[in-house]
Design a protein around this motif. Sequence first.
Motif, short mmCIF file in Angstrom:
data_model
loop_
_atom_site.label_atom_id
_atom_site.label_comp_id
_atom_site.label_asym_id
_atom_site.label_seq_id
_atom_site.Cartn_x
_atom_site.Cartn_y
_atom_site.Cartn_z
N VAL A 115 -3.14 -12.07 -8.14
CA VAL A 115 -2.39 -10.81 -7.99
C VAL A 115 -3.21 -9.67 -8.58
CG1 VAL A 115 -0.23 -9.58 -8.44
CG2 VAL A 115 -0.22 -12.08 -8.27
N ILE A 116 -3.21 -8.53 -7.92
CA ILE A 116 -3.80 -7.30 -8.46
C ILE A 116 -2.77 -6.18 -8.37
CG2 ILE A 116 -5.52 -5.50 -8.12
CD1 ILE A 116 -7.45 -7.62 -7.11
N LEU A 117 -2.51 -5.55 -9.52
CA LEU A 117 -1.74 -4.30 -9.55
C LEU A 117 -2.75 -3.18 -9.79
CD1 LEU A 117 1.33 -5.33 -11.78
CD2 LEU A 117 1.17 -5.30 -9.27
N GLY A 118 -3.10 -2.47 -8.73
CA GLY A 118 -4.18 -1.51 -8.78
C GLY A 118 -3.72 -0.08 -8.96
N GLU A 119 -4.41 0.83 -8.30
CA GLU A 119 -4.20 2.27 -8.48
C GLU A 119 -2.73 2.67 -8.35
OE1 GLU A 119 -5.10 6.37 -5.99
OE2 GLU A 119 -6.54 4.71 -5.83
N GLY A 120 -2.24 3.41 -9.34
CA GLY A 120 -0.91 4.01 -9.27
C GLY A 120 0.25 3.04 -9.38
N CYS A 121 0.01 1.81 -9.83
CA CYS A 121 1.11 0.84 -9.97
C CYS A 121 1.80 1.03 -11.31
CB CYS A 121 0.57 -0.58 -9.84
SG CYS A 121 0.10 -1.02 -8.16
N LYS A 122 3.10 1.27 -11.29
CA LYS A 122 3.86 1.54 -12.50
C LYS A 122 5.20 0.81 -12.47
CE LYS A 122 2.03 6.31 -12.77
NZ LYS A 122 1.25 6.25 -14.02
N ASN A 123 5.59 0.31 -13.66
CA ASN A 123 6.92 -0.29 -13.84
C ASN A 123 7.18 -1.47 -12.91
OD1 ASN A 123 7.98 1.69 -15.87
ND2 ASN A 123 7.63 3.11 -14.18
N ASN A 124 6.14 -2.24 -12.66
CA ASN A 124 6.29 -3.45 -11.85
C ASN A 124 6.36 -4.66 -12.76
OD1 ASN A 124 5.78 -2.12 -9.13
ND2 ASN A 124 3.92 -1.58 -10.25
N LYS A 125 6.92 -5.75 -12.23
CA LYS A 125 7.06 -6.98 -13.02
C LYS A 125 6.59 -8.19 -12.22
CE LYS A 125 10.94 -5.44 -15.91
NZ LYS A 125 12.32 -5.75 -16.37
N VAL A 127 0.84 -1.20 0.00
CA VAL A 127 0.00 0.00 0.00
C VAL A 127 0.87 1.25 0.00
CG1 VAL A 127 -1.87 1.24 1.14
CG2 VAL A 127 -1.76 -1.25 1.30
N GLY A 128 0.94 1.89 -1.17
CA GLY A 128 1.60 3.19 -1.27
C GLY A 128 0.59 4.25 -1.64
N ASP A 129 0.98 5.48 -1.54
CA ASP A 129 0.12 6.60 -1.93
C ASP A 129 0.85 7.37 -3.02
OD1 ASP A 129 -1.47 8.81 -2.25
OD2 ASP A 129 -1.86 9.08 -0.11
N ALA A 130 0.68 6.93 -4.26
CA ALA A 130 1.42 7.54 -5.36
C ALA A 130 1.03 9.00 -5.56
CB ALA A 130 1.17 6.75 -6.64
N TYR A 131 -0.24 9.33 -5.35
CA TYR A 131 -0.69 10.69 -5.56
C TYR A 131 -0.04 11.65 -4.58
CZ TYR A 131 -3.91 14.54 -6.45
OH TYR A 131 -4.46 15.76 -6.78
N GLY A 163 -0.14 1.87 -5.56
CA GLY A 163 0.98 2.80 -5.38
C GLY A 163 2.33 2.12 -5.37
N ALA A 164 2.49 1.04 -6.13
CA ALA A 164 3.76 0.30 -6.17
C ALA A 164 4.54 0.71 -7.42
CB ALA A 164 3.52 -1.20 -6.16
N ARG A 165 5.83 0.95 -7.25
CA ARG A 165 6.70 1.36 -8.35
C ARG A 165 7.96 0.49 -8.36
NH1 ARG A 165 5.35 6.88 -9.38
NH2 ARG A 165 3.08 6.99 -9.23
N ASN A 166 8.28 -0.05 -9.54
CA ASN A 166 9.52 -0.81 -9.70
C ASN A 166 9.61 -1.98 -8.72
OD1 ASN A 166 10.77 0.95 -11.79
ND2 ASN A 166 10.69 2.45 -10.13
N CYS A 167 8.49 -2.62 -8.46
CA CYS A 167 8.48 -3.79 -7.59
C CYS A 167 8.47 -5.06 -8.42
CB CYS A 167 7.28 -3.75 -6.65
SG CYS A 167 7.33 -2.37 -5.46
N LEU A 168 8.87 -6.15 -7.81
CA LEU A 168 9.06 -7.40 -8.54
C LEU A 168 8.47 -8.57 -7.77
CD1 LEU A 168 10.44 -9.11 -10.80
CD2 LEU A 168 12.52 -9.10 -9.37
N LEU A 169 7.68 -9.37 -8.46
CA LEU A 169 7.20 -10.66 -7.96
C LEU A 169 7.86 -11.71 -8.84
CD1 LEU A 169 5.12 -11.62 -5.78
CD2 LEU A 169 3.50 -11.92 -7.65
N GLU A 191 -5.66 11.94 -12.61
CA GLU A 191 -4.29 12.29 -12.22
C GLU A 191 -3.33 11.20 -12.72
OE1 GLU A 191 -7.33 13.56 -9.21
OE2 GLU A 191 -6.69 11.62 -10.04
N PRO A 192 -2.31 11.54 -13.51
CA PRO A 192 -1.37 10.54 -14.02
C PRO A 192 -0.73 9.69 -12.93
CG PRO A 192 -1.04 12.64 -15.12
CD PRO A 192 -2.00 12.90 -14.01
N GLU A 193 -0.49 10.29 -11.75
CA GLU A 193 0.16 9.54 -10.67
C GLU A 193 -0.69 8.37 -10.20
OE1 GLU A 193 1.37 13.80 -10.70
OE2 GLU A 193 -0.54 12.73 -10.58
N ARG A 194 -2.00 8.48 -10.36
CA ARG A 194 -2.90 7.44 -9.87
C ARG A 194 -3.23 6.40 -10.94
NH1 ARG A 194 -7.63 10.49 -6.56
NH2 ARG A 194 -7.82 8.44 -5.58
#
Length: 463
Positions: free
Chosen positions: A71-81, A4-8, A52-58, A105-108
């Motif tokens: 698995v769910i990559l939801g709001e604001g998740c970018k560049n994850n693998k 749980v991150g808050d990208a915005y 709100g996950a960025r550059n994370c890896l599973l 908002e692009p961040e979200r």
Amino acid sequence: VEIVGDAYAGLPVENLTLRGLSFQHADWLHDRNRPADGQAAIHLSAAVVASGARNCLLDDCEIAHVGEYAVILGEGCKNNKIVHCHLHDMGGGGVRVGETNLWPEPERQTDHNVVDNCFIHDGGNVFRAGIGVWVGRSSYNTVSHNEICDFNYSGCSVGWSWGYAASSANHNLFEYNHIHDVGKAVLSDLGGIYSLGVSPGTVERFNLVHDCYSYSYGGWGLYTDEGSSDILLENNVVYNTRSGGFHQHYGQRNLIRNNVFAFAMEDNIKSSRSDLPNSLTFEQNLVLTNNGIPLGGRLEKPNFTLRSNLYWDYEGNEPDFYGQSLKQWQALGKDEGSIIADPLCLDPARYDFRLREGSPALKLGFKSIDISTAGLYGSPEWVDAPKKIVRKPVVIPQAEPQKVADDFEDTAVGQLPGVAKVSGETNGASIRVSDETAASGKHSLKFTDAPGLAHNWQPHMVY
């Protein structure tokens, strides 16, 4: 696991790796008063949920015996693998990327994620509409080299806007996936890869898709549903489908080029709407049948361009183009440069559609497709894992049609038809028994339209 991150707010969770872990045995939770059968089962949660996950890896993880999605990559998740993961025995689906809404908002927004080299199978065991990999209102994602099989609905899905609304999913890439044994004669209106909405820059290429069987209508290999537009589908191999290798409900500017579509139980290629803006270009494809029906739907309309395709029937049937020969079909301005000829595939009985030297398809500009690298890569043990699945043969319902016989004589005037389900009786619209006129007897059924209905197909009824 919840990430749980808050990208915005500028507080994402970054550079987190989950590697070599196994997550097993999680139940599903669902309010008994909420619907539980929506498309793609998007109401579900998952065993691993990120926002709100960025550059994370599973990496090299297993998720099994879980009641919802994996698995769910939801709001604001970018560049994850998500790479080299084994996701199986799920109540819902495998991976969800993005959401059903697109934040301003692009961040979200969710974008630039990767699902690669994963074995995703045996889903929809509680919520039948779960999907192997679902990409919603999300862009610039890559889904590659996965083996996705044994789902009751679609293998992959991209986009979540119906019709020609502004794009909310674009530049998504689906390549080198092996998608098979989906639908399984449980649900209908599905595809190996299913798309929705305007999707500029989206590409589906070098995918191997086969054994897509619906319960009734709509078991397609590649399916561009409502409003799917600006999509490139090329170098895919599709075979053994119920309703066809490719279907476009309606869309615009889609290019279907250099694919193999083989052995559908019904018409192999079709587009079904002509009352809306609808166009596609279908060129340099191999359309291979064993029932003599290469085309269906409304492809005879002038807004569809077909050219330089090769048609062949392996049972010796003469391909039927809306009741015409190919020569007559071409005289109407269709399929310029197309031919009926044996493509000289290496071993079509074993679904090896690579071309021998001297194939007439090569003269049309068709390039032989080597699909051998589709699916998993890595160690032999990993690559061969899907071969260990033992599945029962799919039995497609072939029930005898049941006669609907209702003259409405035994239903009182003003009442609903006795055994039909009626929908859309709002704003004065109705479907009711009437004594105003009848072809025989005293009663008939009266349909009353009304302005301001939510859908132009209301009111309607279903037996």
